[in-house]
Design an enzyme around this catalytic site. Structure first.
Site, mmCIF file in Angstrom:
data_model
loop_
_atom_site.group_PDB
_atom_site.id
_atom_site.type_symbol
_atom_site.label_atom_id
_atom_site.label_comp_id
_atom_site.label_asym_id
_atom_site.label_seq_id
_atom_site.Cartn_x
_atom_site.Cartn_y
_atom_site.Cartn_z
ATOM 1 N N ASP A 198 -3.237 15.439 1.683
ATOM 2 C CA ASP A 198 -4.725 15.290 1.597
ATOM 3 C C ASP A 198 -5.118 16.848 0.886
ATOM 4 O OD1 ASP A 198 -7.459 15.911 1.789
ATOM 5 O OD2 ASP A 198 -7.391 14.781 3.738
ATOM 6 N N ASP A 216 -6.077 10.680 0.546
ATOM 7 C CA ASP A 216 -4.727 10.917 0.505
ATOM 8 C C ASP A 216 -4.245 10.772 -0.898
ATOM 9 O OD1 ASP A 216 -4.012 12.283 3.176
ATOM 10 O OD2 ASP A 216 -4.735 10.230 3.894
ATOM 11 N N GLY A 246 12.405 24.828 -0.183
ATOM 12 C CA GLY A 246 13.526 24.134 -0.392
ATOM 13 C C GLY A 246 13.210 22.606 -0.082
ATOM 14 N N LYS A 294 -6.515 7.676 8.003
ATOM 15 C CA LYS A 294 -7.150 7.758 9.244
ATOM 16 C C LYS A 294 -6.340 7.203 10.449
ATOM 17 C CE LYS A 294 -10.599 9.396 7.062
ATOM 18 N NZ LYS A 294 -9.875 9.896 6.069
ATOM 19 N N TYR A 351 5.426 19.470 18.367
ATOM 20 C CA TYR A 351 4.409 18.315 17.808
ATOM 21 C C TYR A 351 3.283 18.984 17.500
ATOM 22 C CZ TYR A 351 1.257 14.267 18.202
ATOM 23 O OH TYR A 351 0.359 13.148 17.897
ATOM 24 N N LYS A 404 -1.620 14.378 14.272
ATOM 25 C CA LYS A 404 -1.492 13.010 13.569
ATOM 26 C C LYS A 404 -1.216 13.509 11.919
ATOM 27 C CE LYS A 404 -3.682 10.613 17.195
ATOM 28 N NZ LYS A 404 -2.180 10.708 17.664
ATOM 29 N N ASP A 443 -1.735 11.181 8.277
ATOM 30 C CA ASP A 443 -1.500 9.705 7.675
ATOM 31 C C ASP A 443 -0.396 9.282 6.945
ATOM 32 O OD1 ASP A 443 -4.481 9.604 8.401
ATOM 33 O OD2 ASP A 443 -5.008 10.785 6.614
ATOM 34 N N SER A 448 16.192 -11.531 -0.529
ATOM 35 C CA SER A 448 17.627 -11.433 -0.567
ATOM 36 C C SER A 448 18.411 -10.714 0.342
ATOM 37 C CB SER A 448 18.067 -11.363 -2.172
ATOM 38 O OG SER A 448 17.326 -11.840 -2.844
ATOM 39 N N ARG A 466 -12.241 12.029 13.263
ATOM 40 C CA ARG A 466 -11.798 13.191 13.845
ATOM 41 C C ARG A 466 -10.166 13.227 14.434
ATOM 42 N NH1 ARG A 466 -16.194 16.720 13.954
ATOM 43 N NH2 ARG A 466 -18.116 15.923 13.669
ATOM 44 N N TYR A 507 -4.687 18.302 20.984
ATOM 45 C CA TYR A 507 -4.433 18.893 19.642
ATOM 46 C C TYR A 507 -5.957 18.620 18.729
ATOM 47 C CZ TYR A 507 0.136 18.090 21.238
ATOM 48 O OH TYR A 507 1.049 18.222 22.078
HETATM 49 P P1 13P Z 1 14.923 -15.281 -1.122
HETATM 50 O O1 13P Z 1 14.788 -15.618 -2.631
HETATM 51 O O2 13P Z 1 14.685 -13.620 -0.750
HETATM 52 O O3 13P Z 1 15.949 -15.688 -0.227
HETATM 53 O O4 13P Z 1 13.573 -15.680 -0.451
HETATM 54 C C1 13P Z 1 13.281 -17.053 -0.523
HETATM 55 C C2 13P Z 1 11.872 -17.370 -0.215
HETATM 56 O O5 13P Z 1 11.490 -18.515 -0.294
HETATM 57 C C3 13P Z 1 10.907 -16.675 0.246
HETATM 58 O O6 13P Z 1 9.583 -17.129 0.822
HETATM 59 P P1 13P Z 2 -7.978 12.807 7.538
HETATM 60 O O1 13P Z 2 -6.806 13.146 8.203
HETATM 61 O O2 13P Z 2 -7.927 11.654 6.606
HETATM 62 O O3 13P Z 2 -8.368 13.957 6.529
HETATM 63 O O4 13P Z 2 -9.148 12.545 8.439
HETATM 64 C C1 13P Z 2 -9.687 13.663 8.958
HETATM 65 C C2 13P Z 2 -10.928 13.272 9.945
HETATM 66 O O5 13P Z 2 -11.217 13.803 11.049
HETATM 67 C C3 13P Z 2 -11.612 11.993 9.621
HETATM 68 O O6 13P Z 2 -12.619 11.887 10.498
HETATM 69 MG MG MG Z 3 -9.255 14.307 4.928
HETATM 70 MG MG MG Z 4 -6.364 11.014 5.107
#
Ligand code: 13P
Ligand code: 13P
Ligand code: MG
Ligand code: MG
Length: 364
Positions: free
Chosen positions: A11, A53, A103, A132, A229, A232, A234, A243, A266, A348
């Protein structure tokens, strides 16, 4: 050839408030990604948004956690953040928590999901981005896709899926991982990931080592600096399909409940998750409801072919209608739990400030 898919998001500032990204800055992000493509730093890219975002989806052959790729995304976000400040966008540079790149983009604010794969002759790739809410919001749909036969028919009828998958779950408070196999350890898995505020699915792997990684989810801000921690973020996810993996239709089916997630208004409220097309990727009502967008492609030699906006489909109308009804119901609770998050998660937010003000006024 091995291809890496990197989905890195931040964001960098939005308008109005936390509703959506500012279109000219999306165009700017596309120009900067095109430059990187012209300089052969990446093979292909797509820029899109999930609410406020900015999402940079790219392919390359440099593997996951590559310094050059992470720095590319970081530099683009820094440039966008600087312009967002000049324009006066809201929360400019919100997710850019550090001044200098060191890095790896992890722990610096942006979110990141990456998978390195050996491309199959036809390689369907889906990506999802939520606004959100928090990374644990992916627990429910990822479980549905890879472990619930009532969602994913292939787990029962396709011998290539019948052995199930391995889940790597992160304890976001301890910054530790535990690997659990499904179906054998399904109840243990659910005991953890049913608490998405603490346990988050980070990776899903096929038990067939030839197929390898099936899905990756961003958990970055949560793992910020020394495993502490910090609240939150997003999230985004990359999911492989068909397959030996769930079919495209089984993967999107996992989003049809409109399941309850944390992070609305929030970052402090619960609400139902609404699957929307890119055209509706904006969070308005009560800064929400929380939303998820999905894109699907065929990947060939690292190039995205045949892109589809997955939730741009009337078959999700019923889910959206249900989400609106649930949103209406939970909103009526106002500041009461479970609309508001429990105290443990409000730690938080700015609530501790209110409690501090009152601390001397508590009496026997
Ligand atoms: P696959 O080709 O991945 O085996 O999937 C077959 C299918 O029917 C998906 O809905
Ligand atoms: P974002 O984390 O998407 O920036 O949203 C913050 C927020 O407080 C929305 O109410
Ligand atoms: Mg934001
Ligand atoms: Mg956001």
């Amino acid at each position: 050839m091995k291809t890496t898919i990197s989905l890195i998001k931040a964001d960098i500032g939005s308008s109005p408030g936390h509703v959506t990204v500012y279109e000219p800055l999306m165009v700017k992000a596309e120009e900067l990604m095109q430059e990187a493509k012209d300089e052969n730093k990446i093979i292909d890219f797509i820029v899109f948004n999930a609410g406020d975002d900015t999402e940079l989806l790219m392919t390359h052959q440099k593997g996951v956690d590559n310094e050059e790729i992470h720095k590319l995304a970081w530099d683009i976000f820094m440039q966008l953040g600087k312009e967002a400040r000049e324009i006066g966008l809201y929360g400019a540079g919100q997710d850019l928590l550090k001044d200098a790149f060191s890095g790896n983009i992890k722990g610096m604010g942006p979110g990141c999901a990456e998978i390195e794969i050996e491309e199959r002759p036809a390689e369907p790739i889906l990506v999802f981005a939520m606004d959100k809410t928090e990374p644990g919001a992916f627990n429910y749909p990822i479980f549905q896709m890879f472990a619930n036969p009532f969602n994913t028919a292939g787990l029962i009828i396709d011998p290539k899926l019948h052995d199930g998958f391995r889940f790597s779950v992160m304890d976001i408070y301890k910054n530790q991982f535990v690997d659990l196999k499904c179906p054998e350890e399904m109840y243990d898995l659910l005991a953890l990931i049913g608490a998405p505020g603490q346990y988050v699915v980070k990776y899903v792997d096929s038990k067939d080592t030839n197929l390898g990684r099936a899905a990756a989810v961003s958990t970055d801000k949560l793992a910020l600096i020394a495993g502490k921690y910090v609240g939150k973020d997003d999230p985004v996810a990359i999911v492989r399909s068909q397959s030996g993996f769930p079919a495209v239709g089984e993967i999107v089916e996992a989003f049809t409940l409109g399941h309850m997630v944390s992070g609305w208004m929030r970052g402090s409220h619960r609400g139902p998750l609404m699957p929307v097309s890119l055209d509706f990727s904006q969070c308005v009502r009560f800064d929400g409801p929380p939303r998820v967008v999905g894109l699907g492609f065929q990947l060939k030699n690292g190039q995205f072919k045949g892109g589809v906006d997955l939730f741009d489909d009337p078959s999700f109308d019923l889910t959206r209608a249900r989400v609106n009804e649930i949103a209406e119901y939970i909103r009526r609770h106002g500041p009461f739990e479970p609309s508001r998050l429990p105290l443990s998660e409000m730690e938080y937010t700015t609530l501790p400030g209110v409690l501090k003000k009152l601390q001397d006024r508590f009496h026997d």
